[in-house]
Design an enzyme around this catalytic site. Structure first.
Site, mmCIF file in Angstrom:
data_model
loop_
_atom_site.group_PDB
_atom_site.id
_atom_site.type_symbol
_atom_site.label_atom_id
_atom_site.label_comp_id
_atom_site.label_asym_id
_atom_site.label_seq_id
_atom_site.Cartn_x
_atom_site.Cartn_y
_atom_site.Cartn_z
ATOM 1 N N SER A 184 0.815 -1.145 0.135
ATOM 2 C CA SER A 184 -0.003 0.060 0.078
ATOM 3 C C SER A 184 0.781 1.250 0.070
ATOM 4 C CB SER A 184 -0.782 -0.030 1.390
ATOM 5 O OG SER A 184 -1.334 1.207 1.476
ATOM 6 N N GLU A 240 0.387 3.502 1.969
ATOM 7 C CA GLU A 240 0.612 3.914 3.327
ATOM 8 C C GLU A 240 2.099 3.877 3.698
ATOM 9 O OE1 GLU A 240 -1.546 5.258 5.654
ATOM 10 O OE2 GLU A 240 -2.784 5.883 4.220
ATOM 11 N N TYR A 268 -1.203 0.752 10.368
ATOM 12 C CA TYR A 268 -1.454 -0.100 9.106
ATOM 13 C C TYR A 268 -0.173 0.105 8.211
ATOM 14 C CZ TYR A 268 -3.411 -1.197 4.568
ATOM 15 O OH TYR A 268 -3.549 -1.876 3.283
ATOM 16 N N ARG A 286 -16.278 -1.032 -2.900
ATOM 17 C CA ARG A 286 -15.621 -0.230 -1.872
ATOM 18 C C ARG A 286 -16.208 -0.533 -0.639
ATOM 19 N NH1 ARG A 286 -10.425 0.410 -0.164
ATOM 20 N NH2 ARG A 286 -9.389 2.277 -0.305
#
Ligand code: GDP
Length: 333
Positions: free
Chosen positions: A130, A132, A154, A189
């Site tokens: 990701s 992130e 995360y 989603r």
């Protein structure tokens, strides 16, 4: 018939990936977590089809913290390709439940790598990493060489898992690769992600089911793509002779306010009359300037995002209007 195994098959990406692989005549096995709330609406069309379920598409109960079951299933089905998509994927929630987020997302990936390494026929592995992992990056846009500086539990768990996949690829010569994917959305989603939350609220307000939408930071921004483009990228990654890591992104940054504005425009309302600021939805830490450079994927995989942001948000809003017609109940997220 190639055999694929998908962890996280009931999620947005798992369901689109199943559709894609089935259309390419794969035998698809999906791992489903046994929970009391059995929610599989995204793969219902496959599960309910007697021509597909039990013939070309199979589900297995599996928890990623149960390596014995995982080993047993993989030994039995002997997949050619594994798509590892499972994990606690909500960033905001990872501040509330950091330990289980890390156990599932970080250690779950390591446990999977350990099992794969021992299999007689070692399958190819795609790991859903990701954006992130970049957190507060020192450069924009980010690509495969940008250092990881996660700012959320995360992101930190994903950074661990991503490094482990690279380590196993190099140390044990596995065909394993990370897809460092920027946010990707669709009508499937999860309901607590901001795009879906906004599109649903705009649709509900337009039919008089509610009167306002409470939002966190409207200035927060992301590089939002279309999930259907990203699952195509996963498959392309595993068709390459050499395993590698790839960034998939649109390269365009949009704000939460842009999403709000397009969704309300789709239902012909002025968002300023309905949207209220609510600090409960703010995050303790926000990543910043997360925008990706997918040149490597474009050159080597011939991958291009095919959908644009405006039509994606409009499509999601229209899909919510259709859902309201069929499922009248919903709650604020
Ligand atoms: P994320 O990138 O995985 O965290 O995806 P989300 O869709 O959950 O959030 C995207 C961005 O929207 C983040 O920067 C959030 O802080 C921001 N945001 C602003 N208001 C809200 C809200 O009301 N709910 C959520 N989920 N996010 C919000």
């Amino acid at each position: 018939m190639p055999v694929a195994f998908i962890t996280g098959v009931t999620g947005q990406d798992g369901s689109y990936l199943s559709d894609l692989l089935l259309s390419k005549s794969y035998e698809v096995h999906g791992a489903v977590r046994r929970t009391s709330a059995l929610r599989r609406s995204r793969i219902d069309h496959l599960y309910q089809d007697p021509e597909i379920y039990g013939k070309q598409f199979f589900l297995h109960y599996l928890d990623l913290n149960d390596p014995t079951t995982l080993r047993r299933i993989l030994t039995k089905i002997q997949p050619d390709e594994i798509y590892h998509l499972a994990g606690q994927s909500h960033v905001g929630l990872s501040f509330e439940i950091p330990e289980s987020t890390c156990d599932l997302t970080a250690m779950g990936t390591l446990r999977l790598l350990e099992i794969i390494r021992d299999l007689k026929k070692v399958p190819k592995l795609f790991h859903a990493s990701s954006s992130e992992v970049f957190g507060k990056p020192d450069r924009a846009p980010q690509d495969e060489s940008t250092p990881f500086r996660p700012v959320t539990p995360y992101g930190c768990a994903k950074a661990f898992a991503t490094h482990m996949v690279s380590i196993y690829r190099n140390a044990f010569h596995m065909h394993a690769g990370n897809g460092i994917f920027f946010n990707h959305e669709s009508p499937r989603r999860g309901e607590n992600f901001v795009t879906r939350k906004i599109c649903r609220a705009a649709a509900e307000i337009s039919v008089g089911k509610r009167t306002e939408l409470r939002m966190g930071d409207l200035k927060a921004s992301r590089d939002w793509g279309d999930a259907r483009d990203y699952v195509r990228g996963m498959w392309l990654m595993l068709q390459q002779d050499q395993p590698d890591d790839y960034v998939l992104a649109t390269g365009k940054l949009h704000s939460v306010e842009d999403v709000v504005s397009i969704a309300f425009q789709t239902v012909k309302l002025d968002w300023r009359e309905y949207v209220r600021r609510d600090e409960r939805f703010d995050r303790p830490q926000e990543p910043c300037n997360l925008v990706g450079n997918s040149s490597k994927a474009q050159q080597r995989l011939n991958w291009q995002p095919q959908s644009d942001f405006h039509s994606l948000i409009s499509e999601m809003t229209e899909s919510e209007i259709n859902l309201i017609k069929h499922q009248p109940d919903s709650s604020d997220i």
